[in-house]
Design an enzyme around this catalytic site. Structure first.
Site, PDB file in Angstrom:
ATOM      1  N   GLY A 174       7.591   7.924 -14.190  1.00 16.60           N
ATOM      2  CA  GLY A 174       8.088   8.298 -12.871  1.00 16.60           C
ATOM      3  C   GLY A 174       8.801   7.135 -12.203  1.00 16.60           C
ATOM      4  O   GLY A 174       9.861   7.301 -11.581  1.00 16.60           O
ATOM      5  N   ARG A 209      10.976  -3.299 -12.219  1.00 16.64           N
ATOM      6  CA  ARG A 209      11.871  -3.851 -11.192  1.00 16.64           C
ATOM      7  C   ARG A 209      12.573  -5.113 -11.683  1.00 16.64           C
ATOM      8  O   ARG A 209      13.747  -5.349 -11.354  1.00 16.64           O
ATOM      9  CB  ARG A 209      11.073  -4.144  -9.928  1.00 16.64           C
ATOM     10  CG  ARG A 209      10.641  -2.866  -9.192  1.00 16.64           C
ATOM     11  CD  ARG A 209       9.478  -3.161  -8.265  1.00 16.64           C
ATOM     12  NE  ARG A 209       9.165  -2.079  -7.354  1.00 16.64           N
ATOM     13  CZ  ARG A 209       8.444  -0.997  -7.656  1.00 16.64           C
ATOM     14  NH1 ARG A 209       7.983  -0.829  -8.885  1.00 16.64           N
ATOM     15  NH2 ARG A 209       8.191  -0.077  -6.738  1.00 16.64           N
ATOM     16  N   ARG A 267      -4.185   7.074 -17.125  1.00 15.15           N
ATOM     17  CA  ARG A 267      -5.289   6.580 -16.284  1.00 15.15           C
ATOM     18  C   ARG A 267      -6.525   7.485 -16.384  1.00 15.15           C
ATOM     19  O   ARG A 267      -7.649   7.011 -16.274  1.00 15.15           O
ATOM     20  CB  ARG A 267      -4.825   6.404 -14.846  1.00 15.15           C
ATOM     21  CG  ARG A 267      -3.668   5.392 -14.755  1.00 15.15           C
ATOM     22  CD  ARG A 267      -3.504   4.744 -13.420  1.00 15.15           C
ATOM     23  NE  ARG A 267      -2.188   4.112 -13.352  1.00 15.15           N
ATOM     24  CZ  ARG A 267      -1.872   2.913 -13.844  1.00 15.15           C
ATOM     25  NH1 ARG A 267      -2.792   2.185 -14.439  1.00 15.15           N
ATOM     26  NH2 ARG A 267      -0.648   2.437 -13.741  1.00 15.15           N
ATOM     27  N   ASP A 326      -3.177   4.437  -7.650  1.00  6.86           N
ATOM     28  CA  ASP A 326      -3.390   4.711  -9.077  1.00  6.86           C
ATOM     29  C   ASP A 326      -4.840   4.505  -9.509  1.00  6.86           C
ATOM     30  O   ASP A 326      -5.168   4.699 -10.686  1.00  6.86           O
ATOM     31  CB  ASP A 326      -2.478   3.807  -9.920  1.00  6.86           C
ATOM     32  CG  ASP A 326      -1.014   4.190  -9.753  1.00  6.86           C
ATOM     33  OD1 ASP A 326      -0.729   5.370  -9.464  1.00  6.86           O
ATOM     34  OD2 ASP A 326      -0.148   3.298  -9.900  1.00  6.86           O
ATOM     35  N   LYS A 353       0.900  13.187  -9.770  1.00  9.62           N
ATOM     36  CA  LYS A 353       1.041  11.994 -10.627  1.00  9.62           C
ATOM     37  C   LYS A 353       1.282  12.452 -12.074  1.00  9.62           C
ATOM     38  O   LYS A 353       1.701  13.576 -12.300  1.00  9.62           O
ATOM     39  CB  LYS A 353      -0.219  11.132 -10.490  1.00  9.62           C
ATOM     40  CG  LYS A 353      -0.353  10.492  -9.103  1.00  9.62           C
ATOM     41  CD  LYS A 353       0.743   9.495  -8.864  1.00  9.62           C
ATOM     42  CE  LYS A 353       0.702   8.924  -7.468  1.00  9.62           C
ATOM     43  NZ  LYS A 353       1.890   8.132  -7.165  1.00  9.62           N
TER      44      LYS A 353
HETATM   45  C1  S3P Z   1       4.724   2.890  -8.293  1.00 13.10           C
HETATM   46  C2  S3P Z   1       4.397   3.545  -7.137  1.00 13.10           C
HETATM   47  C3  S3P Z   1       3.355   4.581  -7.049  1.00 13.10           C
HETATM   48  C4  S3P Z   1       2.425   4.521  -8.251  1.00 13.10           C
HETATM   49  C5  S3P Z   1       3.156   4.371  -9.557  1.00 13.10           C
HETATM   50  C6  S3P Z   1       3.977   3.103  -9.551  1.00 13.10           C
HETATM   51  C7  S3P Z   1       5.829   1.931  -8.284  1.00 13.10           C
HETATM   52  O1  S3P Z   1       3.983   5.846  -7.032  1.00 13.10           O
HETATM   53  O2  S3P Z   1       1.620   5.688  -8.287  1.00 13.10           O
HETATM   54  O3  S3P Z   1       2.258   4.337 -10.632  1.00 13.10           O
HETATM   55  O4  S3P Z   1       5.976   1.140  -9.230  1.00 13.10           O
HETATM   56  O5  S3P Z   1       6.593   1.950  -7.310  1.00 13.10           O
HETATM   57  P1  S3P Z   1       4.502   6.506  -5.651  1.00 13.10           P
HETATM   58  O6  S3P Z   1       5.579   5.663  -5.139  1.00 13.10           O
HETATM   59  O7  S3P Z   1       5.011   7.869  -6.046  1.00 13.10           O
HETATM   60  O8  S3P Z   1       3.307   6.588  -4.766  1.00 13.10           O
END
Ligand code: S3P
Length: 446
Positions: free
Chosen positions: A94, A27, A395, A320, A347
């Site tokens: 992701g 971010r 993880r 997580d 995940k």
């Molecule tokens: C994250 C949000 C989570 C988490 C990921 C990081 C983030 O995912 O599992 O490792 O940085 O916004 P989700 O938003 O899909 O729950």
């Protein structure tokens, strides 16, 4: 494939600094790129996932440099990205791909995204759908999977969107797209998720309101088309990475460890609460605020743990951490139950299946359903001795190496390569504490 092994450990001791928070690092780069001026970032996580986001932003015309002082991002202002002349490869990340999809969705450019085999299996419909409502066009592979292409809207619309799942990634993608839309973009989440985006948006000068809702959810509104101004960012340590040495220190008898500079965002501390309910001796030292996030050092002493029921409402705040909680549960006395785990199936791997398979390979009794898990703890060191399939999930890899430290027999993993996506210094940090975790050429025998 990088097979690794963890040996049953003697007491762990020492003070270690955990690496920068992955969520905040992504971010910080994305918002610094959207601000006017140069933003210095200290403590940025230098892992594969975050470096992939930095590379993608560079391809979108953002100047990002790393020197002895840390990282500097020369922002292009809200809506200032240029079209990339190549496909953006977000690797395993992701967060990287979903947040970037949001950022480009409201800018008049065409962007192509791809990722590794794990990321290419993950659902993107959850972001495609709201971004489509904001005016973006998205072409994706069947089932809304990568590779995909986003044509950003020339006239983005603000939306009022109710998240079907509590996801900080989807919330953040919509807020980032909302930066270029006129008026107020609103996201309602069924349960509160990590609010790093909201905090950093405010840090750079955006107007963001968050209002709690009666059922426990939250309504977040962002005023569009702000002028974001460069402002230094200090990234705290990642509590999701701290979770591994923390759990190791709890499980290996006689251990006494201090983890310094750990981010304590209230929407990330579910594992800590759960471990404390299990009887863990964890002390917060020197609580403070750094870079707009609560931070402290954590003192951890080994001791017996007992099984608990994890409330479903806590899931987003430790989303997580279920693989490492499963390891703690395997060593606790009694049974630990976890419910509301549907999201674990999508995940970096199907984490629910990977946890079950790994625990069974290590002689631990476990029951699971579509979205729940029940683990019978050994009340001390579990058998261990298994070879665990990590499914290229960082993880899962780190969790089962920690199990090897606390088990009666060493634990092997088939592939530790994914650890570099979030915690490249994991083997070094654990070795500093006295653990024996290293590469192994063999998947069976010592
Ligand atoms: C994250 C949000 C989570 C988490 C990921 C990081 C983030 O995912 O599992 O490792 O940085 O916004 P989700 O938003 O899909 O729950």
């Amino acid at each position: 494939m990088q097979p690794m092994i963890a040996h049953p450990a003697e007491a762990l001791a020492g003070i270690v600094k955990v690496p920068g928070d992955k969520s905040i690092s992504h971010r910080a780069l994305l918002l610094a790129a959207s601000a006017i001026g140069e933003t210095p970032i200290h403590g940025l996580l230098e892992s594969e996932d975050v470096l992939a986001t930095a590379a993608a932003l560079r391809a979108l015309g953002v100047e990002i440099v790393r020197d002895d002082d840390g990282w500097r991002v020369s922002g292009r202002g809200v809506g200032g990205l240029s079209e990339a002349d190549r496909v953006l490869d977000l690797g395993n990340s992701g967060t990287g791909v979903r947040l970037l999809m949001g950022l480009v969705a409201s800018q008049p450019i065409l962007t192509l995204f791809c990722g590794d085999a794990s990321l290419s299996r993950r659902p993107m419909m959850r972001v495609i759908e709201p971004l489509g409502r904001m005016g973006a066009q998205v072409w994706a592979r069947g089932g809304g999977r990568l590779p995909l292409c986003v044509r950003g809207s020339t006239e983005p619309l603000p939306i009022d969107y109710e998240l079907p799942v509590a996801s900080a990634q989807v919330k953040s993608a919509i807020l980032l797209a909302g930066l270029c839309a006129p008026g107020w973009t609103t996201v309602t989440e069924p349960l509160p998720t990590r609010d790093h985006s909201e905090r950093l948006l405010r840090h750079f000068g955006a107007t963001v309101h968050a209002e709690p809702l009666p059922g426990g959810g939250r309504r977040i509104t962002l005023e569009g088309q702000p002028e974001l101004a460069a402002s230094p960012v200090l990234v705290p340590g990642d509590i999701s990475s701290a979770a591994f040495p923390m759990t190791a220190a709890l499980l290996v008898p006689g251990s006494n460890v201090i983890l310094s500079n750990v981010g304590m965002n209230p929407h990330r501390v579910g594992l800590l609460q759960t471990l404390q309910e299990m009887g863990a001796r964890i002390t917060a030292i020197g609580s403070r605020e750094e870079g707009g996030e609560p931070v402290c050092d954590l003192g951890i002493e080994a001791g017996p743990l007992r099984g608990v029921d994890v409330p479903e409402s806590r899931v987003p705040s430790m989303i997580d951490e279920f693989p490492i909680l499963a390891v703690a549960a395997a060593c606790a006395s009694g049974t630990t139950t976890m419910r509301g785990l549907k999201e674990l199936r999508v995940k970096e791997s199907d984490r629910l299946a990977a946890i079950v398979e790994g625990l069974e390979a290590c002689g631990i009794s476990v029951r699971a359903g579509e979205d729940w898990l029940e683990i019978d703890g050994a009340g001390g060191p579990p058998p261990g001795g298994g070879v665990v399939r990590t499914c290229f999930d960082h993880r899962i890899a780190m969790s089962f190496l920690i199990l090897g430290l606390a088990a009666r027999q060493p634990v092997r993993i088939d592939d530790g390569a994914a650890i570099a996506t979030s915690f490249p210094s994991f083997p070094i940090v654990m070795t500093e504490l006295g653990a024996k975790i290293h590469g192994s050429n063999e998947l069976s025998g010592d």
